[in-house]
Design an enzyme around this catalytic site. Structure first.
Site, PDB file in Angstrom:
ATOM      1  CB  ALA A 296      -0.933  -0.018   1.202  1.00 37.66           C
ATOM      2  CG  ASP A 316      -9.686  -2.047   7.849  1.00 34.56           C
ATOM      3  OD1 ASP A 316      -9.198  -1.868   8.975  1.00 34.56           O
ATOM      4  OD2 ASP A 316     -10.439  -3.009   7.578  1.00 34.56           O
ATOM      5  CB  CYS A 356      -8.197  -3.532  13.904  1.00 35.98           C
ATOM      6  SG  CYS A 356      -6.713  -4.141  13.113  1.00 35.98           S
TER       7      CYS A 356
HETATM    8  N1  SAH Z   1     -10.405  -4.070   5.107  1.00 40.14           N
HETATM    9  C1  SAH Z   1     -10.487  -5.511   5.151  1.00 40.14           C
HETATM   10  C2  SAH Z   1      -9.577  -6.098   6.197  1.00 40.14           C
HETATM   11  C3  SAH Z   1      -8.129  -5.733   6.055  1.00 40.14           C
HETATM   12  S1  SAH Z   1      -7.058  -6.921   6.735  1.00 40.14           S
HETATM   13  C4  SAH Z   1     -11.940  -5.946   5.358  1.00 40.14           C
HETATM   14  O1  SAH Z   1     -12.786  -5.139   5.700  1.00 40.14           O
HETATM   15  O2  SAH Z   1     -12.239  -7.117   5.177  1.00 40.14           O
HETATM   16  C5  SAH Z   1      -5.511  -6.408   6.255  1.00 40.14           C
HETATM   17  C6  SAH Z   1      -5.148  -6.735   4.818  1.00 40.14           C
HETATM   18  O3  SAH Z   1      -3.979  -5.987   4.539  1.00 40.14           O
HETATM   19  C7  SAH Z   1      -4.811  -8.185   4.519  1.00 40.14           C
HETATM   20  O4  SAH Z   1      -5.597  -8.630   3.446  1.00 40.14           O
HETATM   21  C8  SAH Z   1      -3.324  -8.168   4.109  1.00 40.14           C
HETATM   22  O5  SAH Z   1      -3.052  -9.033   3.019  1.00 40.14           O
HETATM   23  C9  SAH Z   1      -3.130  -6.748   3.695  1.00 40.14           C
HETATM   24  N2  SAH Z   1      -1.785  -6.179   3.868  1.00 40.14           N
HETATM   25  C10 SAH Z   1      -0.952  -6.287   4.925  1.00 40.14           C
HETATM   26  N3  SAH Z   1       0.138  -5.506   4.756  1.00 40.14           N
HETATM   27  C11 SAH Z   1      -0.021  -4.865   3.563  1.00 40.14           C
HETATM   28  C12 SAH Z   1       0.754  -3.908   2.840  1.00 40.14           C
HETATM   29  N4  SAH Z   1       1.910  -3.452   3.328  1.00 40.14           N
HETATM   30  N5  SAH Z   1       0.258  -3.446   1.676  1.00 40.14           N
HETATM   31  C13 SAH Z   1      -0.917  -3.900   1.171  1.00 40.14           C
HETATM   32  N6  SAH Z   1      -1.676  -4.805   1.821  1.00 40.14           N
HETATM   33  C14 SAH Z   1      -1.248  -5.284   2.997  1.00 40.14           C
END
Ligand code: SAH
Length: 409
Positions: A296, A316, A356
Site C-alpha cells: 500500500a 483499513d 484495529c
Molecule cells: N479491510 C479488510 C480487512 C483488512 S485486513 C476488510 O474489511 O475485510 C488487512 C489486509 O492488509 C490483509 O488482506 C493483508 O493481506 C493486507 N496487507 C498487509 N500488509 C499490507 C501492505 N503493506 N500493503 C498492502 N496490503 C497489505
C-alpha cells in the site's frame, strides 16, 4: 484451588475486568502459581492445570470471584463470575451461550445477514470463547488454553443451541500460525464437513468467506456496519480507493453504492481473486474496477507521482500495534500512511481511516490524522465509529474496544 490476588488485580476484578495476569497473583500465593520455577523445572503452572476452576481471594476478601486457570498464557485466570452461585460448570456456560445467541436472534432478524459473531468471549461474559457464524457453519476460536479441556463437554450444548438456529457444522480455528499441510487452519468439530469457501450475506450484500485459509475466523465481521456506511458514502463518487482491501468487502460496498471505479489494493493476490468472485455474485463486473497487488505504501507513492486523485478512500490496515511496547513505532506508521493517503485525496473527498489495535486509543489515532500529518486544513471529523453490537465489550474491559473507524470529509 484458591488464587490470592494483589490489591491492584483485585480492584480490577471488582470493576469487572475479566483478566488476571500472572503478576497479579500475590506473593502470598504459591510460587508455582506465579509461574516462578526452579531451574530445570518445566514451564507449568503449579498445582492447577489449564481449565481448572479457581476461586479468587484478596486481602480483606475471602471470595472475590471464580475463574478458569490457564497454566501457559500471560493471562493466568479469566474471570467468569463474582457471585458465589451458581457453580461454574458446563451448564452455567451453556446458559450464558444461549443468552448470547438469543440476543443475536433479535439483533439480526430481518437484516438479510447470515454472518455475525455469536459470542464475543469476554464481552459476552464467556471469556476466551469466540464463535462466528457463517450461514450454516460456525467457527469456534479459543483464546488461551483454559477452555480447550472444556470443549468436548460444551460441544453437545453448542450443537443443540446452534442447530436450532440452522447451523449444521461446527469447526475449530487453529491458534495463530498453526495450519495443516495444505495450509488449512480449520479443524472439524461437529456435523457435515465445513466448506473451504462459501458465500454469506451481510446487510443484503453477498460476500465470499474463506473458512479454511482466511484471516481471523474467515472474515472481518467487525466492519459490517462500516461497510454499509461506505456503501452510503459512495453514491456519486467517481474514483474510490480501498487500501488493504482483503476480500473486497469495502470495495463491493462502494461499487454497489454507486461508485464509478473502485481500486482495491492488497499485497495478497488470493484476496483479490476472492473479491472478484464477490463482485460477480453481486452482479458487479470486476472488469469495470481495478485490483492491484502491491504494498500500500508503494502504491500510494506511485499514485501520487502519477497525479491520481480519489474522492473516497478507505484505509483499513492490519494492526500496527500488537502490544504496548511497539506503540510509538505504530503511531509513526499510521502517520506515514495517512500523510501519503491525504496526498491522493481530492478536495471535497471523504477519507475513512481505520485502526484495529486496542493499544491505540481513539485520541491517539486522531492525532495521526491531524492537520500537520495530513498536510491540509480542509477536513473535519464527520463521525467516529467502532465495532458493531455483535462484538460487545465490558465497561472495564478496554482491551475489547479495539476498532476505530474515523470518517473525515
Ligand atoms: N479491510 C479488510 C480487512 C483488512 S485486513 C476488510 O474489511 O475485510 C488487512 C489486509 O492488509 C490483509 O488482506 C493483508 O493481506 C493486507 N496487507 C498487509 N500488509 C499490507 C501492505 N503493506 N500493503 C498492502 N496490503 C497489505
Amino acid at each position: 484451588m484458591r488464587v490470592h490476588l494483589t490489591a491492584t488485580a483485585a480492584a480490577a476484578v471488582r470493576r469487572g475486568h475479566p483478566w488476571v495476569y500472572r503478576d497479579g497473583i500475590a506473593a502470598g500465593g504459591n510460587a508455582a502459581q506465579r509461574g516462578e520455577r526452579r531451574r530445570g523445572e518445566p514451564a507449568r503452572g503449579g498445582a492447577a492445570a489449564s481449565g481448572d476452576v479457581v476461586e479468587l481471594s484478596a486481602e480483606g476478601a475471602t471470595f472475590l470471584g471464580r475463574g478458569l486457570w490457564d497454566a501457559e498464557s500471560a493471562i493466568a485466570v479469566r474471570v467468569f463470575q463474582r457471585a458465589q452461585a451458581p457453580q461454574l460448570d458446563e451448564r452455567a456456560l451453556a446458559e450464558r451461550l444461549e443468552r448470547a445467541f438469543a440476543l443475536r436472534d433479535g439483533w439480526f432478524a430481518g437484516r438479510d445477514t447470515t454472518a455475525y459473531r455469536l459470542c464475543n468471549g469476554e464481552g459476552d461474559r464467556v471469556p476466551s470463547l469466540v464463535i462466528d457464524r457463517y450461514d450454516r457453519a460456525a467457527v469456534v476460536r479459543l483464546d488461551g488454553g483454559m477452555l480447550a479441556p472444556w470443549i468436548d463437554r460444551l460441544l453437545p450444548h453448542l450443537a443443540r443451541a446452534l442447530g436450532a438456529r440452522g447451523v449444521r457444522s461446527i469447526g475449530l480455528r487453529a491458534p495463530a500460525g498453526n495450519a495443516d499441510a495444505e495450509g488449512k487452519k480449520l479443524a472439524h468439530l461437529h456435523g457435515p464437513p465445513l466448506p473451504d469457501r462459501l458465500f454469506v450475506r451481510e446487510t443484503g450484500v453477498a460476500m465470499e468467506v474463506d473458512l479454511a485459509r482466511g484471516q481471523k475466523t474467515g472474515a472481518f465481521l467487525d466492519q459490517r456496519d462500516n461497510r454499509a456506511r461506505v456503501r452510503a458514502l459512495a453514491a456519486g463518487r467517481r474514483r474510490v480507493l480501498n487500501l488493504f482491501s482483503y476480500a473486497g468487502g469495502f470495495s463491493v460496498a462502494a461499487a454497489l453504492g454507486g461508485a464509478g471505479r473502485v481500486t482495491s489494493v492488497d499485497s495478497a493476490s488470493a484476496a483479490h481473486a476472492s473479491a472478484q468472485r464477490t463482485f460477480r455474485e453481486n452482479g458487479v463486473d470486476p472488469a469495470a474496477h481495478e485490483f492491484v497487488t502491491a504494498d500500500a505504501f508503494d502504491f500510494l507513492e506511485k499514485a501520487h507521482a502519477r497525479g491520481d486523485r480519489y474522492d473516497l478512500i478507505i484505509c483499513d490496515p492490519p494492526s500496527f500495534a500488537p502490544n504496548e511496547r511497539v506503540k510509538p513505532r505504530a503511531l509513526g506508521a499510521y502517520r506515514r500512511l495517512h500523510t501519503a493517503v491525504a496526498r491522493v485525496l481530492d478536495r471535497g473527498g471523504v477519507l475513512c481511516a481505520a485502526s484495529c489495535s486496542s493499544h491505540i486509543t481513539a485520541e491517539d489515532f486522531l492525532a495521526t490524522l491531524d492537520d500537520a500529518t495530513l498536510e491540509r486544513d480542509d477536513l473535519r471529523v464527520r463521525a467516529i465509529h467502532g465495532q458493531p453490537e455483535d462484538h460487545p465489550t465490558l465497561p472495564a474491559w478496554w482491551e475489547g474496544r479495539y476498532l476505530k473507524f474515523v470518517v473525515l470529509e
